[in-house]
Design a protein around this motif. Structure first.
Motif, PDB file in Angstrom:
ATOM      1  N   ILE A   1       0.826  -1.206   0.000  1.00  0.00           N
ATOM      2  CA  ILE A   1       0.000   0.000   0.000  1.00  0.00           C
ATOM      3  C   ILE A   1       0.862   1.257   0.000  1.00  0.00           C
ATOM      4  CG2 ILE A   1      -1.691   1.324   1.343  1.00  0.00           C
ATOM      5  CD1 ILE A   1      -2.923  -1.329   2.242  1.00  0.00           C
ATOM      6  N   SER A   2       2.016   1.207   0.665  1.00  0.00           N
ATOM      7  CA  SER A   2       2.900   2.378   0.711  1.00  0.00           C
ATOM      8  C   SER A   2       3.453   2.731  -0.659  1.00  0.00           C
ATOM      9  CB  SER A   2       4.046   2.131   1.691  1.00  0.00           C
ATOM     10  OG  SER A   2       4.940   1.150   1.202  1.00  0.00           O
ATOM     11  N   LYS A   3       3.424   1.769  -1.602  1.00  0.00           N
ATOM     12  CA  LYS A   3       3.914   2.012  -2.956  1.00  0.00           C
ATOM     13  C   LYS A   3       2.870   2.715  -3.836  1.00  0.00           C
ATOM     14  CE  LYS A   3       8.040   0.137  -2.722  1.00  0.00           C
ATOM     15  NZ  LYS A   3       9.267   0.927  -2.986  1.00  0.00           N
ATOM     16  N   ILE A   4       1.663   2.850  -3.346  1.00  0.00           N
ATOM     17  CA  ILE A   4       0.608   3.547  -4.095  1.00  0.00           C
ATOM     18  C   ILE A   4       0.871   5.044  -4.016  1.00  0.00           C
ATOM     19  CG2 ILE A   4      -1.873   3.931  -4.309  1.00  0.00           C
ATOM     20  CD1 ILE A   4      -1.134   1.013  -4.722  1.00  0.00           C
ATOM     21  N   PRO A   5       0.987   5.745  -5.148  1.00  0.00           N
ATOM     22  CA  PRO A   5       1.337   7.175  -5.114  1.00  0.00           C
ATOM     23  C   PRO A   5       0.246   8.091  -4.570  1.00  0.00           C
ATOM     24  CG  PRO A   5       0.870   6.468  -7.363  1.00  0.00           C
ATOM     25  CD  PRO A   5       0.883   5.229  -6.526  1.00  0.00           C
ATOM     26  N   SER A   6      -1.014   7.685  -4.662  1.00  0.00           N
ATOM     27  CA  SER A   6      -2.125   8.540  -4.240  1.00  0.00           C
ATOM     28  C   SER A   6      -2.477   8.305  -2.774  1.00  0.00           C
ATOM     29  CB  SER A   6      -3.358   8.254  -5.112  1.00  0.00           C
ATOM     30  OG  SER A   6      -4.522   8.797  -4.533  1.00  0.00           O
ATOM     31  N   LYS A   7      -2.530   9.384  -1.987  1.00  0.00           N
ATOM     32  CA  LYS A   7      -2.892   9.284  -0.575  1.00  0.00           C
ATOM     33  C   LYS A   7      -4.316   8.768  -0.414  1.00  0.00           C
ATOM     34  CE  LYS A   7      -2.195   9.931   3.836  1.00  0.00           C
ATOM     35  NZ  LYS A   7      -1.178   9.153   4.580  1.00  0.00           N
ATOM     36  N   ALA A   8      -5.216   9.234  -1.267  1.00  0.00           N
ATOM     37  CA  ALA A   8      -6.613   8.797  -1.190  1.00  0.00           C
ATOM     38  C   ALA A   8      -6.728   7.300  -1.452  1.00  0.00           C
ATOM     39  CB  ALA A   8      -7.462   9.570  -2.198  1.00  0.00           C
ATOM     40  N   TYR A   9      -6.017   6.815  -2.482  1.00  0.00           N
ATOM     41  CA  TYR A   9      -6.051   5.382  -2.786  1.00  0.00           C
ATOM     42  C   TYR A   9      -5.450   4.575  -1.641  1.00  0.00           C
ATOM     43  CZ  TYR A   9      -7.407   6.122  -7.695  1.00  0.00           C
ATOM     44  OH  TYR A   9      -8.084   6.430  -8.839  1.00  0.00           O
ATOM     45  N   GLN A  10      -4.368   5.083  -1.068  1.00  0.00           N
ATOM     46  CA  GLN A  10      -3.764   4.400   0.076  1.00  0.00           C
ATOM     47  C   GLN A  10      -4.783   4.220   1.201  1.00  0.00           C
ATOM     48  OE1 GLN A  10      -0.156   5.937   1.714  1.00  0.00           O
ATOM     49  NE2 GLN A  10       0.968   5.908  -0.222  1.00  0.00           N
ATOM     50  N   LEU A  11      -5.514   5.273   1.506  1.00  0.00           N
ATOM     51  CA  LEU A  11      -6.476   5.215   2.611  1.00  0.00           C
ATOM     52  C   LEU A  11      -7.632   4.266   2.303  1.00  0.00           C
ATOM     53  CD1 LEU A  11      -6.546   8.946   3.741  1.00  0.00           C
ATOM     54  CD2 LEU A  11      -5.701   6.992   5.036  1.00  0.00           C
ATOM     55  N   MET A  12      -8.073   4.233   1.047  1.00  0.00           N
ATOM     56  CA  MET A  12      -9.145   3.297   0.681  1.00  0.00           C
ATOM     57  C   MET A  12      -8.664   1.855   0.838  1.00  0.00           C
ATOM     58  SD  MET A  12     -11.281   4.931  -2.528  1.00  0.00           S
ATOM     59  CE  MET A  12      -9.889   5.509  -3.501  1.00  0.00           C
ATOM     60  N   PHE A  13      -7.423   1.597   0.405  1.00  0.00           N
ATOM     61  CA  PHE A  13      -6.868   0.244   0.543  1.00  0.00           C
ATOM     62  C   PHE A  13      -6.680  -0.116   2.015  1.00  0.00           C
ATOM     63  CE2 PHE A  13      -4.847   0.783  -3.889  1.00  0.00           C
ATOM     64  CZ  PHE A  13      -5.920   0.137  -4.498  1.00  0.00           C
ATOM     65  N   LYS A  14      -6.226   0.841   2.816  1.00  0.00           N
ATOM     66  CA  LYS A  14      -6.048   0.587   4.247  1.00  0.00           C
ATOM     67  C   LYS A  14      -7.391   0.306   4.920  1.00  0.00           C
ATOM     68  CE  LYS A  14      -1.797   3.270   4.863  1.00  0.00           C
ATOM     69  NZ  LYS A  14      -1.174   4.487   5.468  1.00  0.00           N
ATOM     70  N   LEU A  15      -8.404   1.039   4.511  1.00  0.00           N
ATOM     71  CA  LEU A  15      -9.734   0.841   5.078  1.00  0.00           C
ATOM     72  C   LEU A  15     -10.252  -0.562   4.757  1.00  0.00           C
ATOM     73  CD1 LEU A  15     -11.842   2.431   6.714  1.00  0.00           C
ATOM     74  CD2 LEU A  15     -12.865   3.158   4.540  1.00  0.00           C
ATOM     75  N   MET A  16     -10.014  -1.011   3.515  1.00  0.00           N
ATOM     76  CA  MET A  16     -10.423  -2.363   3.122  1.00  0.00           C
ATOM     77  C   MET A  16      -9.602  -3.421   3.855  1.00  0.00           C
ATOM     78  SD  MET A  16     -11.086  -2.200  -0.994  1.00  0.00           S
ATOM     79  CE  MET A  16      -9.963  -0.899  -1.479  1.00  0.00           C
ATOM     80  N   ALA A  17      -8.276  -3.180   3.963  1.00  0.00           N
ATOM     81  CA  ALA A  17      -7.388  -4.167   4.569  1.00  0.00           C
ATOM     82  C   ALA A  17      -7.585  -4.278   6.073  1.00  0.00           C
ATOM     83  CB  ALA A  17      -5.935  -3.811   4.270  1.00  0.00           C
TER      84      ALA A  17
END
Length: 235
Positions: free
Chosen positions: A47-63
């Motif tokens: 997830i840290s490799k995802i450049p977008s902060k918003a996408y990171q947070l969506m992935f973290k929320l799912m994970a």
């Protein structure tokens, strides 16, 4: 009957069951996630490799909560209850195929999911960067919900950059699948009904087969281990 049959002369081909190719029972997918390799640190790194902060947070929320991608994309300010003793993400909507806000398909979809203090702080920091009147927190520059295809592309690039292959090809649903399996692996859930309520899923048979039976340990596992150690001493 059997008394007249020599068991050593039974023709096994007469007693065996054969299937036509199209009638053979389908082989079930028994692949399991190896959590010694696919632990939290690896998920965090991807997830840290995802450049977008918003996408990171969506992935973290799912994970972290096992919510669906459509539910994470639909997150609104009102869905986060940060002032409670245990912060919660309340699922009340999803993003449908027309990229519009829609209610859950069933009553089971309405649920509250606990989140960590760490994720709470990151979400608060992110929301503070948004216009105060923006209720849906994951919107692009055109005020539209983030595109699922772009999320998949970002995830694919992150995984490729680490020279990894996801153990289960579920794309953005991977995080939901990984976390539910992770819960069962650590025995957070051993009852399919409890897990179904948290997942917002009504298919108890699927949940029991795919997650509970595959990953969770029996409540009697300690007793079983003691039995093995007491009665099978090879040294």
């Amino acid at each position: 009957g059997m008394s007249e049959t020599d068991p050593f002369k039974v023709n096994v081909f007469k007693t065996a069951t054969f299937f036509k190719k199209e009638d053979k029972p389908k082989r079930k997918n028994t692949s399991k996630i190896n959590f010694e390799e696919w632990n939290f640190d690896r998920i965090h790194t991807i997830i840290s490799k995802i450049p977008s902060k918003a996408y990171q947070l969506m992935f973290k929320l799912m994970a972290e909560t096992s919510c669906r991608p459509s539910e994470a994309r639909a997150a609104q300010r009102k869905n986060f209850h940060f002032k409670r003793n245990i912060p919660v993400f309340e699922v009340t909507n999803s993003v449908d195929y027309e990229k519009e806000l829609a209610p859950p398909k069933t009553e089971a979809g309405y649920r509250e999911l606990e989140i960590s203090a760490s994720l709470k702080d990151q979400l608060i920091d992110y929301m503070n960067t948004l216009p105060e009147d923006q209720q849906c927190i994951f919107l692009n520059s055109k005020a539209k919900f983030y595109d699922l295809k772009n999320m998949i592309t970002c995830l694919d690039k992150a995984v490729k950059s680490l020279n990894l292959t996801l153990p289960v090809a579920k794309k953005t649903y991977f995080f939901r699948h990984w976390n539910v399996s992770y819960w069962c692996y650590h025995n957070k859930y051993t009852n399919p009904s409890d897990l179904a309520m948290h997942m917002g899923d009504l298919d108890l048979k699927f949940i029991n087969t795919t997650y509970i039976k595959k990953y969770s340990s029996s409540k009697e596992s300690v007793k079983y281990s003691e039995h093995q150690n007491n009665y099978y001493k090879w040294n």
